[in-house]
Design a protein around this motif. Structure first.
Motif, PDB file in Angstrom:
ATOM      1  N   HIS A   4       0.828  -1.210   0.000  1.00 14.54           N
ATOM      2  CA  HIS A   4       0.000   0.000   0.000  1.00 14.54           C
ATOM      3  C   HIS A   4       0.860   1.256   0.000  1.00 14.54           C
ATOM      4  O   HIS A   4       0.494   2.252  -0.604  1.00 14.54           O
ATOM      5  CB  HIS A   4      -0.960  -0.003   1.197  1.00 14.54           C
ATOM      6  CG  HIS A   4      -1.918  -1.154   1.159  1.00 14.54           C
ATOM      7  ND1 HIS A   4      -2.853  -1.307   0.162  1.00 14.54           N
ATOM      8  CD2 HIS A   4      -2.071  -2.212   1.985  1.00 14.54           C
ATOM      9  CE1 HIS A   4      -3.552  -2.407   0.373  1.00 14.54           C
ATOM     10  NE2 HIS A   4      -3.096  -2.973   1.479  1.00 14.54           N
ATOM     11  N   HIS A   5       2.010   1.192   0.675  1.00 15.71           N
ATOM     12  CA  HIS A   5       2.916   2.345   0.663  1.00 15.71           C
ATOM     13  C   HIS A   5       3.453   2.576  -0.753  1.00 15.71           C
ATOM     14  O   HIS A   5       3.629   3.712  -1.164  1.00 15.71           O
ATOM     15  CB  HIS A   5       4.070   2.154   1.649  1.00 15.71           C
ATOM     16  CG  HIS A   5       3.658   2.264   3.071  1.00 15.71           C
ATOM     17  ND1 HIS A   5       3.172   3.429   3.610  1.00 15.71           N
ATOM     18  CD2 HIS A   5       3.647   1.346   4.070  1.00 15.71           C
ATOM     19  CE1 HIS A   5       2.882   3.235   4.886  1.00 15.71           C
ATOM     20  NE2 HIS A   5       3.161   1.984   5.183  1.00 15.71           N
ATOM     21  N   GLY A   6       3.727   1.482  -1.479  1.00 17.96           N
ATOM     22  CA  GLY A   6       4.187   1.613  -2.855  1.00 17.96           C
ATOM     23  C   GLY A   6       3.144   2.303  -3.723  1.00 17.96           C
ATOM     24  O   GLY A   6       3.470   3.143  -4.563  1.00 17.96           O
ATOM     25  N   VAL A   7       1.890   1.971  -3.513  1.00 17.01           N
ATOM     26  CA  VAL A   7       0.805   2.627  -4.244  1.00 17.01           C
ATOM     27  C   VAL A   7       0.767   4.103  -3.869  1.00 17.01           C
ATOM     28  O   VAL A   7       0.601   4.970  -4.730  1.00 17.01           O
ATOM     29  CB  VAL A   7      -0.553   1.937  -3.959  1.00 17.01           C
ATOM     30  CG1 VAL A   7      -1.709   2.751  -4.519  1.00 17.01           C
ATOM     31  CG2 VAL A   7      -0.558   0.523  -4.520  1.00 17.01           C
ATOM     32  N   GLY A  41      10.765   5.400   3.819  1.00 18.28           N
ATOM     33  CA  GLY A  41      10.284   4.578   4.928  1.00 18.28           C
ATOM     34  C   GLY A  41      10.022   3.132   4.557  1.00 18.28           C
ATOM     35  O   GLY A  41       9.632   2.328   5.410  1.00 18.28           O
ATOM     36  N   MET A  42      10.245   2.794   3.299  1.00 14.08           N
ATOM     37  CA  MET A  42       9.982   1.430   2.829  1.00 14.08           C
ATOM     38  C   MET A  42      11.289   0.664   2.654  1.00 14.08           C
ATOM     39  O   MET A  42      12.320   1.255   2.364  1.00 14.08           O
ATOM     40  CB  MET A  42       9.255   1.479   1.476  1.00 14.08           C
ATOM     41  CG  MET A  42       7.890   2.123   1.523  1.00 14.08           C
ATOM     42  SD  MET A  42       7.188   2.449  -0.116  1.00 14.08           S
ATOM     43  CE  MET A  42       7.442   0.914  -0.977  1.00 14.08           C
ATOM     44  N   PRO A  43      11.234  -0.678   2.814  1.00 12.54           N
ATOM     45  CA  PRO A  43      12.427  -1.470   2.497  1.00 12.54           C
ATOM     46  C   PRO A  43      12.682  -1.443   0.992  1.00 12.54           C
ATOM     47  O   PRO A  43      11.755  -1.220   0.207  1.00 12.54           O
ATOM     48  CB  PRO A  43      12.059  -2.888   2.957  1.00 12.54           C
ATOM     49  CG  PRO A  43      10.567  -2.908   2.986  1.00 12.54           C
ATOM     50  CD  PRO A  43      10.109  -1.496   3.240  1.00 12.54           C
ATOM     51  N   TYR A  44      13.948  -1.650   0.605  1.00 14.74           N
ATOM     52  CA  TYR A  44      14.260  -1.670  -0.817  1.00 14.74           C
ATOM     53  C   TYR A  44      13.518  -2.853  -1.441  1.00 14.74           C
ATOM     54  O   TYR A  44      13.541  -3.959  -0.915  1.00 14.74           O
ATOM     55  CB  TYR A  44      15.771  -1.797  -1.046  1.00 14.74           C
ATOM     56  CG  TYR A  44      16.163  -1.482  -2.463  1.00 14.74           C
ATOM     57  CD1 TYR A  44      16.316  -0.166  -2.872  1.00 14.74           C
ATOM     58  CD2 TYR A  44      16.337  -2.489  -3.399  1.00 14.74           C
ATOM     59  CE1 TYR A  44      16.663   0.140  -4.176  1.00 14.74           C
ATOM     60  CE2 TYR A  44      16.682  -2.194  -4.708  1.00 14.74           C
ATOM     61  CZ  TYR A  44      16.835  -0.877  -5.091  1.00 14.74           C
ATOM     62  OH  TYR A  44      17.154  -0.568  -6.383  1.00 14.74           O
ATOM     63  N   VAL A  54       7.776   0.662  -6.794  1.00 19.11           N
ATOM     64  CA  VAL A  54       8.496   1.930  -6.951  1.00 19.11           C
ATOM     65  C   VAL A  54       9.788   1.832  -6.155  1.00 19.11           C
ATOM     66  O   VAL A  54       9.773   1.580  -4.957  1.00 19.11           O
ATOM     67  CB  VAL A  54       7.666   3.133  -6.452  1.00 19.11           C
ATOM     68  CG1 VAL A  54       8.473   4.414  -6.585  1.00 19.11           C
ATOM     69  CG2 VAL A  54       6.370   3.247  -7.229  1.00 19.11           C
ATOM     70  N   ASP A  55      10.894   1.984  -6.834  1.00 16.91           N
ATOM     71  CA  ASP A  55      12.207   1.996  -6.209  1.00 16.91           C
ATOM     72  C   ASP A  55      12.780   3.401  -6.401  1.00 16.91           C
ATOM     73  O   ASP A  55      12.197   4.219  -7.115  1.00 16.91           O
ATOM     74  CB  ASP A  55      13.100   0.918  -6.840  1.00 16.91           C
ATOM     75  CG  ASP A  55      13.328   1.159  -8.318  1.00 16.91           C
ATOM     76  OD1 ASP A  55      14.456   1.533  -8.676  1.00 16.91           O
ATOM     77  OD2 ASP A  55      12.381   0.995  -9.117  1.00 16.91           O
ATOM     78  N   PRO A  56      13.913   3.709  -5.764  1.00 12.52           N
ATOM     79  CA  PRO A  56      14.477   5.059  -5.919  1.00 12.52           C
ATOM     80  C   PRO A  56      14.716   5.456  -7.374  1.00 12.52           C
ATOM     81  O   PRO A  56      14.495   6.619  -7.748  1.00 12.52           O
ATOM     82  CB  PRO A  56      15.779   4.984  -5.122  1.00 12.52           C
ATOM     83  CG  PRO A  56      15.492   3.957  -4.061  1.00 12.52           C
ATOM     84  CD  PRO A  56      14.631   2.920  -4.750  1.00 12.52           C
ATOM     85  N   ALA A  57      15.139   4.527  -8.231  1.00 10.09           N
ATOM     86  CA  ALA A  57      15.390   4.860  -9.636  1.00 10.09           C
ATOM     87  C   ALA A  57      14.098   5.240 -10.353  1.00 10.09           C
ATOM     88  O   ALA A  57      14.079   6.169 -11.160  1.00 10.09           O
ATOM     89  CB  ALA A  57      16.068   3.691 -10.349  1.00 10.09           C
ATOM     90  N   LYS A  58      13.010   4.534 -10.069  1.00 11.61           N
ATOM     91  CA  LYS A  58      11.737   4.875 -10.701  1.00 11.61           C
ATOM     92  C   LYS A  58      11.242   6.225 -10.193  1.00 11.61           C
ATOM     93  O   LYS A  58      10.704   7.021 -10.944  1.00 11.61           O
ATOM     94  CB  LYS A  58      10.684   3.796 -10.435  1.00 11.61           C
ATOM     95  CG  LYS A  58       9.377   4.053 -11.193  1.00 11.61           C
ATOM     96  CD  LYS A  58       8.322   3.008 -10.905  1.00 11.61           C
ATOM     97  CE  LYS A  58       8.490   1.828 -11.803  1.00 11.61           C
ATOM     98  NZ  LYS A  58       7.349   0.876 -11.680  1.00 11.61           N
ATOM     99  N   PHE A  59      11.463   6.500  -8.927  1.00  8.54           N
ATOM    100  CA  PHE A  59      11.032   7.792  -8.394  1.00  8.54           C
ATOM    101  C   PHE A  59      11.841   8.926  -9.024  1.00  8.54           C
ATOM    102  O   PHE A  59      11.292   9.978  -9.342  1.00  8.54           O
ATOM    103  CB  PHE A  59      11.125   7.823  -6.870  1.00  8.54           C
ATOM    104  CG  PHE A  59      10.313   8.935  -6.283  1.00  8.54           C
ATOM    105  CD1 PHE A  59       8.947   8.811  -6.130  1.00  8.54           C
ATOM    106  CD2 PHE A  59      10.912  10.123  -5.920  1.00  8.54           C
ATOM    107  CE1 PHE A  59       8.183   9.852  -5.626  1.00  8.54           C
ATOM    108  CE2 PHE A  59      10.168  11.174  -5.413  1.00  8.54           C
ATOM    109  CZ  PHE A  59       8.782  11.032  -5.264  1.00  8.54           C
ATOM    110  N   ASP A  60      13.143   8.701  -9.236  1.00  9.37           N
ATOM    111  CA  ASP A  60      13.960   9.697  -9.943  1.00  9.37           C
ATOM    112  C   ASP A  60      13.404   9.955 -11.343  1.00  9.37           C
ATOM    113  O   ASP A  60      13.402  11.094 -11.815  1.00  9.37           O
ATOM    114  CB  ASP A  60      15.414   9.231 -10.065  1.00  9.37           C
ATOM    115  CG  ASP A  60      16.192   9.359  -8.778  1.00  9.37           C
ATOM    116  OD1 ASP A  60      15.708  10.021  -7.834  1.00  9.37           O
ATOM    117  OD2 ASP A  60      17.300   8.788  -8.714  1.00  9.37           O
ATOM    118  N   PHE A  61      12.937   8.895 -11.989  1.00  4.23           N
ATOM    119  CA  PHE A  61      12.340   9.010 -13.314  1.00  4.23           C
ATOM    120  C   PHE A  61      11.100   9.913 -13.263  1.00  4.23           C
ATOM    121  O   PHE A  61      10.944  10.817 -14.084  1.00  4.23           O
ATOM    122  CB  PHE A  61      11.993   7.613 -13.825  1.00  4.23           C
ATOM    123  CG  PHE A  61      11.182   7.584 -15.074  1.00  4.23           C
ATOM    124  CD1 PHE A  61      11.753   7.913 -16.294  1.00  4.23           C
ATOM    125  CD2 PHE A  61       9.850   7.213 -15.037  1.00  4.23           C
ATOM    126  CE1 PHE A  61      11.000   7.874 -17.458  1.00  4.23           C
ATOM    127  CE2 PHE A  61       9.099   7.170 -16.196  1.00  4.23           C
ATOM    128  CZ  PHE A  61       9.675   7.497 -17.407  1.00  4.23           C
TER     129      PHE A  61
END
Length: 179
Positions: A4-7, A41-44, A54-61
């Protein structure tokens, strides 16, 4: 719960993109900050191949798109370079071809805005080299580069050639570029 956090992270990123499309830089930052805090706040993630992760690279995108849309070219360029670095293996194989294509369009847009037509054309052409040009997000970003070309370089033969190539693609792939 982490799902849910990923969403929530994706929703924050989409909210930021919506604000960027209407040009509201302050709300872009608020939404991106919210998404970054949730992501931190989420694990990798274990499975990066899952489209909904969603990972850090996707968020950078996502952030790259936002900054390009609001004209924050330095931030957009920095994030585009990071997207390319993260999306390419050590041997040059592209792990994220669509993200990389959009990062190249972003680099083309920022180069065009800075007066570097040659670099804008190189990045625009490289973005179109893949087989998957019909993806809607690539279509939108390619329209942005085309608009910059028309606005800044309409009398330049190289820009006219690039725009003609985009129109040719439009004939092959309806909806790719507006006339």
């Amino acid at each position: 719960m982490a799902q849910h956090h990923g969403v929530a992270v994706q929703l924050a990123a989409q909210e930021a993109k919506a604000w960027a499309r209407i040009g509201d830089r302050r709300h872009v930052e608020v939404a991106l900050d919210k998404g970054r805090r949730l992501l931190e706040g989420m694990p990798y993630p274990e499975n990066l191949d899952n489209h909904f992760v969603v990972d850090p690279a996707k968020f950078d995108f996502y952030a790259m798109d936002c900054y390009r849309l609001v004209g924050e070219d330095k931030l957009a360029r920095t994030l585009a370079e990071e997207v390319l670095r993260a999306g390419t293996d050590f041997d040059g194989t592209e792990r994220s071809p669509m993200r990389n294509a959009e990062a190249r369009v972003t680099l083309g847009v920022t180069a065009a805005r800075e007066g570097d037509l040659e670099q804008a054309l190189i990045m625009g052409e490289r973005a179109l080299e893949g087989d998957r040009q019909s993806v809607p997000s690539l279509i939108m970003t390619s329209r942005e580069l085309a608009a910059e070309m028309r606005r800044r370089y309409s009398s330049e033969p190289a820009a006219q050639d690039y725009l003609a190539r985009l129109h040719s693609l439009a004939e092959q792939k309806p909806g790719f570029m507006p006339r």
